[in-house]
Design a protein around this motif. Sequence first.
Motif, short mmCIF file in Angstrom:
data_model
loop_
_atom_site.label_atom_id
_atom_site.label_comp_id
_atom_site.label_asym_id
_atom_site.label_seq_id
_atom_site.Cartn_x
_atom_site.Cartn_y
_atom_site.Cartn_z
N ASP A 291 0.96 -0.99 0.12
CA ASP A 291 -0.11 -0.06 0.09
C ASP A 291 0.90 1.15 -0.13
O ASP A 291 1.34 1.71 1.11
CB ASP A 291 -0.93 0.13 1.24
CG ASP A 291 -1.78 -1.23 1.20
OD1 ASP A 291 -2.37 -1.52 0.11
OD2 ASP A 291 -2.19 -1.73 2.58
N ARG B 146 -2.68 12.85 0.75
CA ARG B 146 -3.92 12.52 1.23
C ARG B 146 -4.62 13.43 2.13
O ARG B 146 -4.04 13.56 2.96
CB ARG B 146 -4.07 10.92 1.59
CG ARG B 146 -5.57 10.33 1.43
CD ARG B 146 -5.50 9.06 2.34
NE ARG B 146 -4.90 8.90 3.70
CZ ARG B 146 -4.82 7.86 4.28
NH1 ARG B 146 -5.63 6.71 3.85
NH2 ARG B 146 -4.66 7.92 5.56
N GLN C 51 6.26 -0.77 7.88
CA GLN C 51 5.62 0.80 7.76
C GLN C 51 6.84 1.70 7.43
O GLN C 51 7.53 1.83 8.41
CB GLN C 51 4.53 0.99 8.86
CG GLN C 51 4.09 2.25 8.73
CD GLN C 51 3.01 2.61 9.79
OE1 GLN C 51 2.45 1.68 10.40
NE2 GLN C 51 2.62 3.99 9.90
N ALA D 192 2.54 4.85 -0.04
CA ALA D 192 2.51 5.97 0.66
C ALA D 192 1.62 7.13 -0.27
O ALA D 192 1.56 7.07 -1.51
CB ALA D 192 3.76 6.69 1.07
N GLN D 193 0.92 7.75 0.61
CA GLN D 193 -0.13 8.83 -0.07
C GLN D 193 0.15 10.27 0.61
O GLN D 193 -0.67 10.61 1.68
CB GLN D 193 -1.52 8.30 -0.25
CG GLN D 193 -1.73 7.17 -0.95
CD GLN D 193 -3.33 6.94 -1.14
OE1 GLN D 193 -4.00 7.45 -0.29
NE2 GLN D 193 -3.66 5.95 -1.81
N ASP E 208 -2.09 -1.68 -3.96
CA ASP E 208 -3.31 -1.11 -3.89
C ASP E 208 -4.48 -1.85 -4.15
O ASP E 208 -5.41 -1.50 -5.00
CB ASP E 208 -3.01 0.35 -4.65
CG ASP E 208 -2.85 1.48 -3.97
OD1 ASP E 208 -2.94 1.44 -2.50
OD2 ASP E 208 -2.38 2.61 -4.38
N ASP F 2 3.45 4.57 3.97
CA ASP F 2 3.71 3.52 3.14
C ASP F 2 3.83 2.11 4.05
O ASP F 2 4.40 1.89 5.09
CB ASP F 2 5.24 3.49 2.47
CG ASP F 2 5.38 2.14 1.75
OD1 ASP F 2 5.29 2.27 0.41
OD2 ASP F 2 5.88 1.11 2.03
N HIS F 3 2.94 1.36 3.63
CA HIS F 3 2.74 -0.05 4.50
C HIS F 3 3.02 -1.03 3.28
O HIS F 3 2.41 -1.13 2.30
CB HIS F 3 1.09 -0.16 4.94
CG HIS F 3 0.89 0.66 5.91
ND1 HIS F 3 0.79 2.00 5.87
CD2 HIS F 3 0.40 0.68 7.34
CE1 HIS F 3 0.55 2.52 6.90
NE2 HIS F 3 0.33 2.06 7.94
N THR G 140 -5.61 13.47 6.37
CA THR G 140 -4.12 12.92 6.58
C THR G 140 -3.43 12.13 5.61
O THR G 140 -4.11 11.32 4.88
CB THR G 140 -4.27 12.19 8.22
OG1 THR G 140 -5.11 10.82 7.68
CG2 THR G 140 -4.91 13.02 9.10
N PRO G 141 -2.08 12.30 5.39
CA PRO G 141 -1.32 11.42 4.65
C PRO G 141 -1.47 10.02 5.16
O PRO G 141 -1.60 9.61 6.35
CB PRO G 141 -0.08 12.07 4.90
CG PRO G 141 -0.21 13.54 5.38
CD PRO G 141 -1.47 13.30 6.38
N ARG G 142 -0.94 9.23 4.28
CA ARG G 142 -0.77 7.69 4.44
C ARG G 142 0.68 7.29 4.31
O ARG G 142 1.09 7.68 3.24
CB ARG G 142 -1.60 6.76 3.63
CG ARG G 142 -1.71 5.38 4.00
CD ARG G 142 -2.55 4.35 3.08
NE ARG G 142 -1.93 4.17 1.56
CZ ARG G 142 -2.50 3.64 0.88
NH1 ARG G 142 -3.68 2.99 0.86
NH2 ARG G 142 -2.11 3.43 -0.22
#
Length: 525
Positions: free
Chosen positions: A128, A134, A495, A130-131, A519, A141-142, A137-139
């Motif tokens: 998943d 977004r 993460q 990183a965003q 994704d 990287d997972h 809240t940003p995301r």
Amino acid sequence: MKLTGELLIGAASVPATAGTMKALDPATGEHLEPDFAFGGAAEADRALRLADEAFDSYSHTGLAERAAFLDLVADKLEAVKGELAARASLETGLPAAQFEGEITRSAATFRKFAVVVRQGRFLQATVDPAQPDRQPTPRMDHRLQKVPLGPVVIFGASNFPVSYSVAGGDTASALASGSPVVVKAHNAHPGTSEIQGRVIQEAVAESGLHEGVFSLIRGAGNEIGEALVDHPLVRAVTFTGSEGGGMALYRRAQQRPDPIPVFTEMTSVNPTFVLPGALAARGAEIGAGIASRAQYNVGQACLKPAILLAVDGPGFEELRAAAIAEVEKTAARTMLTPAIHDTYVRNVQRLEENGATRIGAGPTPVRGWDGQSLLYETTGEQVLAEPSLREEVFGPSVLLVRVTDVEQLLAVARAFRGQLSATMHAEPSDRAAALRLLPILERRTGRIVVNAFSMPQEVSYGTVHTGPFPATSDSRFTSVGMNAIDRFLRPVTYQGFPDDLLPEPLREGNPLHVWRLVDGEPTRD
């Protein structure tokens, strides 16, 4: 290969510290050379400490390297096939040709797990990205993949000395996961176990792996088994055998300061349901087929079709007569151990005491531990009233149940506990009844067979060998087939990692080209 009777702890051959035993030829009653060593808690500790030392390096072997090791085990098994089959025949009284097939199956299992490892899908790699933009809240990287649990203890089975033992599916799937293995060999076939153990020990050394990747130990009584389950370095246990033995290990593992999973395969009667249309169309074929398959391995098989249920009506007498004829022509053969034979005799007596009538018997046994082929009959009403008639009889007997109608057939189906398999024989005219029976069976087994028999079973990607209790202790996992690897894995999320610290399957660019979920979309890119 010369048998020494020693324990195999890592790369070392270890002499007895807690007494010795000799193997028994159940066909003759004679003991076989050599003396086989028993170990105790100290040997269990030594093997598991080596396994723990091996874990960090072995669990991080490259997929290609681990797969090559599994292929090498398969090659070495096939190289000793004749010798291994001959020794297994001596220790069981079963034909050597049968064991050649079992060895071929075990080698094929190791090779299939090598393919699983190379493909890498078992890792369930997930990305998943990183965003950072977004909102609100940003995301970060997972990235997720499955990792091995750690050292696994495997209790070898009595009835399949190769495919459910030292070089069986439990060992293959645990090693494929990246988990080191300590096998507690079954005392019914110690020479067979040693040959397999030395094959794996040699493959570990030739592959340049840490010696603790594999050990083989043996012991008397419960002491060594309890020491293995109690050991703080063990992360999982597998067991194939009786419900009493499996649940004793399971309960013990749950009482540890840190409970661990025990994956047991225990008891099953694998009921076969014959619907009216199928009975009328091919009753004789079904009766003969069930009776024949129930004699495989002298009835000492976890998938033996032990109970045959059919609605009284057209075709029933033909089914009954064909089953009787098949049983009556089947000679008595030596059972695996005196204890298994004696338990079989007690259990068929239990059938008779609880409402089953003997309607067919094979020739009288000529040796003390021969299992006589037997066919019993009872009614659906009696099976509903007497739970013991629904319990396993480990040996070459079959129980035929005459039910009054489809409603009683469904009622009996609901009375069964968890099973490894269930079979339904049906014709197009049986569709309505089959649709009613199907959800009942889905709740009680992990494998439903239509218009065939519960044996044999393939070892494949679609194979499931599990079922609700008491068939197994955890019906979410299978002990046979490629999905057996899932027992020894757990998920870890990484993460916010820099790429060079990530496991290879999760790195940018997918350098191993394994299937990943990025994704939410499957891809090898």
